[in-house]
Design a protein around this motif. Structure first.
Motif, PDB file in Angstrom:
ATOM      1  N   TYR A 113      19.986  13.596  67.875  1.00  0.00           N
ATOM      2  CA  TYR A 113      19.490  13.757  66.513  1.00  0.00           C
ATOM      3  C   TYR A 113      18.436  12.700  66.190  1.00  0.00           C
ATOM      4  CZ  TYR A 113      19.628  14.042  61.387  1.00  0.00           C
ATOM      5  OH  TYR A 113      19.298  14.152  60.065  1.00  0.00           O
ATOM      6  N   GLY A 114      18.732  11.433  66.512  1.00  0.00           N
ATOM      7  CA  GLY A 114      17.776  10.359  66.258  1.00  0.00           C
ATOM      8  C   GLY A 114      16.509  10.519  67.074  1.00  0.00           C
ATOM      9  N   ARG A 115      16.657  10.939  68.318  1.00  0.00           N
ATOM     10  CA  ARG A 115      15.496  11.155  69.181  1.00  0.00           C
ATOM     11  C   ARG A 115      14.595  12.257  68.619  1.00  0.00           C
ATOM     12  NH1 ARG A 115      16.086  14.035  75.030  1.00  0.00           N
ATOM     13  NH2 ARG A 115      13.866  14.513  75.381  1.00  0.00           N
ATOM     14  N   ALA A 116      15.204  13.346  68.159  1.00  0.00           N
ATOM     15  CA  ALA A 116      14.425  14.466  67.611  1.00  0.00           C
ATOM     16  C   ALA A 116      13.718  14.054  66.327  1.00  0.00           C
ATOM     17  CB  ALA A 116      15.335  15.663  67.366  1.00  0.00           C
ATOM     18  N   LYS A 117      14.393  13.328  65.456  1.00  0.00           N
ATOM     19  CA  LYS A 117      13.778  12.876  64.210  1.00  0.00           C
ATOM     20  C   LYS A 117      12.588  11.957  64.494  1.00  0.00           C
ATOM     21  CE  LYS A 117      15.965  14.557  60.552  1.00  0.00           C
ATOM     22  NZ  LYS A 117      15.276  15.237  59.436  1.00  0.00           N
ATOM     23  N   LEU A 118      12.750  11.049  65.441  1.00  0.00           N
ATOM     24  CA  LEU A 118      11.661  10.134  65.780  1.00  0.00           C
ATOM     25  C   LEU A 118      10.465  10.890  66.351  1.00  0.00           C
ATOM     26  CD1 LEU A 118      10.592   7.255  66.032  1.00  0.00           C
ATOM     27  CD2 LEU A 118      11.680   7.136  68.292  1.00  0.00           C
ATOM     28  N   GLU A 119      10.723  11.833  67.249  1.00  0.00           N
ATOM     29  CA  GLU A 119       9.632  12.613  67.836  1.00  0.00           C
ATOM     30  C   GLU A 119       8.906  13.423  66.767  1.00  0.00           C
ATOM     31  OE1 GLU A 119       8.946  16.247  71.046  1.00  0.00           O
ATOM     32  OE2 GLU A 119      10.713  14.951  71.246  1.00  0.00           O
ATOM     33  N   ALA A 120       9.668  14.069  65.891  1.00  0.00           N
ATOM     34  CA  ALA A 120       9.058  14.850  64.813  1.00  0.00           C
ATOM     35  C   ALA A 120       8.223  13.948  63.909  1.00  0.00           C
ATOM     36  CB  ALA A 120      10.134  15.564  64.002  1.00  0.00           C
ATOM     37  N   GLU A 121       8.767  12.814  63.550  1.00  0.00           N
ATOM     38  CA  GLU A 121       8.083  11.856  62.687  1.00  0.00           C
ATOM     39  C   GLU A 121       6.746  11.424  63.289  1.00  0.00           C
ATOM     40  OE1 GLU A 121      10.389   8.425  60.564  1.00  0.00           O
ATOM     41  OE2 GLU A 121       9.569   7.633  62.441  1.00  0.00           O
ATOM     42  N   GLN A 122       6.762  11.076  64.564  1.00  0.00           N
ATOM     43  CA  GLN A 122       5.545  10.601  65.227  1.00  0.00           C
ATOM     44  C   GLN A 122       4.490  11.698  65.330  1.00  0.00           C
ATOM     45  OE1 GLN A 122       7.364   9.161  68.860  1.00  0.00           O
ATOM     46  NE2 GLN A 122       7.539   7.079  68.082  1.00  0.00           N
ATOM     47  N   ARG A 123       4.925  12.897  65.685  1.00  0.00           N
ATOM     48  CA  ARG A 123       3.964  13.995  65.823  1.00  0.00           C
ATOM     49  C   ARG A 123       3.416  14.432  64.472  1.00  0.00           C
ATOM     50  NH1 ARG A 123       6.485  18.201  70.142  1.00  0.00           N
ATOM     51  NH2 ARG A 123       4.481  19.215  69.754  1.00  0.00           N
ATOM     52  N   LEU A 124       4.263  14.482  63.471  1.00  0.00           N
ATOM     53  CA  LEU A 124       3.811  14.844  62.132  1.00  0.00           C
ATOM     54  C   LEU A 124       2.831  13.817  61.584  1.00  0.00           C
ATOM     55  CD1 LEU A 124       7.203  15.996  60.554  1.00  0.00           C
ATOM     56  CD2 LEU A 124       5.262  17.479  61.103  1.00  0.00           C
ATOM     57  N   ALA A 125       3.108  12.542  61.811  1.00  0.00           N
ATOM     58  CA  ALA A 125       2.228  11.482  61.310  1.00  0.00           C
ATOM     59  C   ALA A 125       0.841  11.597  61.909  1.00  0.00           C
ATOM     60  CB  ALA A 125       2.838  10.112  61.625  1.00  0.00           C
ATOM     61  N   LYS A 126       0.757  11.888  63.204  1.00  0.00           N
ATOM     62  CA  LYS A 126      -0.547  12.007  63.864  1.00  0.00           C
ATOM     63  C   LYS A 126      -1.314  13.222  63.343  1.00  0.00           C
ATOM     64  CE  LYS A 126      -2.803  12.138  68.372  1.00  0.00           C
ATOM     65  NZ  LYS A 126      -3.825  13.094  67.882  1.00  0.00           N
TER      66      LYS A 126
END
Length: 325
Positions: free
Chosen positions: A135-148
Motif C-alpha cells: 500500500y505504501g509503495r503504491a501510494k509513493l509511486e502514484a504520488e511521484q508520477r502524479l507530481a511529475k
C-alpha cells in the motif's frame, strides 16, 4: 476553488470532506462509483455523479467545468501491491489525465505515512520515504508520477501524507462499538494520529491554498497505541483491549485469506496490516500549521477521542471494505 470534484466520497474521509464542503456552500461535485453507497450523500447540498476511475469517458464527464480535484478514491487497505495498483496508480493517473484535459488548476491527493519505513525518530518533511508495504509503495509511486505529470502540465499538485485517521466511521471505532479490540502486537510503538474532522479540513485548506507540495501532516502529539487505548478507556472503560502476539496474528490473517479466497472476496484483515500497525511512525509537532496554515481543532487525542465517542453514539456505519455487496 470554485468548482471542485471529490472522489472517494462514500469512504471514511471522503464523506467528511463532502459534508464540510457542502456546509461551506461550495456545492461540490461528488463522484460515486457504487450507486448503492451514494444514498448517504443524498442529504448534502451537492451534485452527485456516477463515474469510475477506470472509465475515461465517465471521468471526462465528471470533470467538465471543474477547477479543483480532491482525490480520495482508492482501495484503502493493507493489501499487496498488485492488488492496490489498479486503483491507487492506474486510476489516479487516469484521473490526472482527465483533469489536464478539463483544465483543472489544483489537484489534491491523499497519500499516507506508510510511504515511510519504521523510524526511531519523528518523521518530518525531510525524512526520506522507504515503504515497507504494498500500500505504501503504491501510494509513493502514484504520488511521484502524479507530481511529475502535474508539473509538466502546470497544475498545482498537493499531496497530504496522512497518519492514522480516527473517527466514528473508522474501522477501529467500528470494533470499539462492539466493545472489544484485538491489537496485533505489544502496542508500544509510537504512531501519529489525526481526527477525521481535521484531516478533512486539511484537504479543503490545501485545495483552497493551491500551494504545491508534498506534506506530512498529523496532530500535535504522536503517541503509542497503548496510550491511545488508555485514553479511550478513560472515557469508555467498558472497552476491552486484547493484545494478540504478532506471530499468532499473522497465522490468523493467513487463515482468513484462505477463507476469503474460497468465497471470492477480499480479506479485510490482510497480514500486511499487522506489520503496518507495528511500525514506529511518529511525526514532529506542528505540521498542519507549518505546511498548510491550519490550526487543528483537536490537537491531540485527549481532545479528539472524547469527541469521536460522542459522534459514535447511536450511530451505525459499515466501513466500505466490509461492505461486500
Amino acid at each position: 476553488m470554485q468548482n471542485v470534484l471529490v472522489t472517494g466520497t462514500t469512504g471514511f474521509i471522503g464523506i467528511e470532506v463532502s459534508r464540510l464542503l457542502a456546509r461551506k456552500g461550495v456545492r461540490p461535485r461528488l463522484m460515486v462509483r457504487r450507486p448503492e453507497r451514494g444514498q448517504m450523500l443524498k442529504t448534502l447540498e451537492a451534485e452527485i455523479v456516477q463515474a469510475d476511475l477506470h472509465s475515461l469517458e465517465s471521468l471526462d464527464r465528471s470533470l467538465c467545468g471543474t477547477d479543483t480535484v480532491i482525490h480520495l478514491g482508492a482501495r484503502a487497505a493493507f493489501e499487496p501491491y498488485a492488488r492496490v495498483h489498479p486503483s491507487i496508480i492506474t486510476g489516479s493517473l487516469n484521473l490526472m489525465q482527465a483533469a489536464i484535459k478539463a483544465g483543472v488548476k489544483t489537484f489534491v491527493f491523499a497519500s499516507t505515512l506508510l510511504v515511510y519505513g519504521d523510524s526511531d525518530k519523528p518523521i518530518d518533511q525531510n525524512t526520506r520515504p522507504s515503504p515497507m508495504s504494498g500500500y505504501g509503495r503504491a501510494k509513493l509511486e502514484a504520488e511521484q508520477r502524479l507530481a511529475k505529470i502535474a508539473a509538466d502540465a502546470g497544475i498545482n499538485f498537493v499531496s497530504l501524507r496522512l497518519p492514522h485517521v480516527y473517527g466514528a466511521h473508522s474501522l477501529l471505532f467500528d470494533r470499539i462499538r462492539n466493545g472489544q479490540i484485538f491489537f496485533p502486537g505489544k502496542g508500544d510503538n509510537a504512531f501519529a494520529h489525526i481526527h477525521i474532522y481535521d484531516a478533512a479540513r486539511a484537504f479543503i485548506q490545501a485545495a483552497e491554498n493551491g500551494q504545491p507540495g508534498i506534506w506530512v501532516v498529523a496532530d500535535d502529539h504522536s503517541c503509542t497505541w497503548n496510550h491511545f487505548f488508555k485514553t479511550l478507556q478513560t472515557y469508555h472503560p467498558r472497552v476491552r483491549v486484547m493484545h494478540v502476539p504478532r506471530m499468532i496474528a499473522h497465522v490468523g490473517t493467513k487463515m482468513l485469506s484462505v477463507f476469503f479466497k474460497l468465497t471470492a472476496q477480499a480479506n479485510p484483515y490482510p497480514s500486511g496490516a499487522i506489520s503496518c500497525w507495528n511500525l514506529r511512525l511518529a511525526v514532529v509537532p506542528g505540521t498542519l500549521r507549518q505546511t498548510i496554515g491550519l490550526v487543528p481543532k483537536f490537537p491531540t487525542i485527549q481532545e479528539g477521542i472524547p469527541a469521536v465517542l460522542d459522534d459514535a453514539i447511536s450511530f451505525y456505519w459499515l466501513p466500505s471494505n466490509l461492505d461486500l455487496y
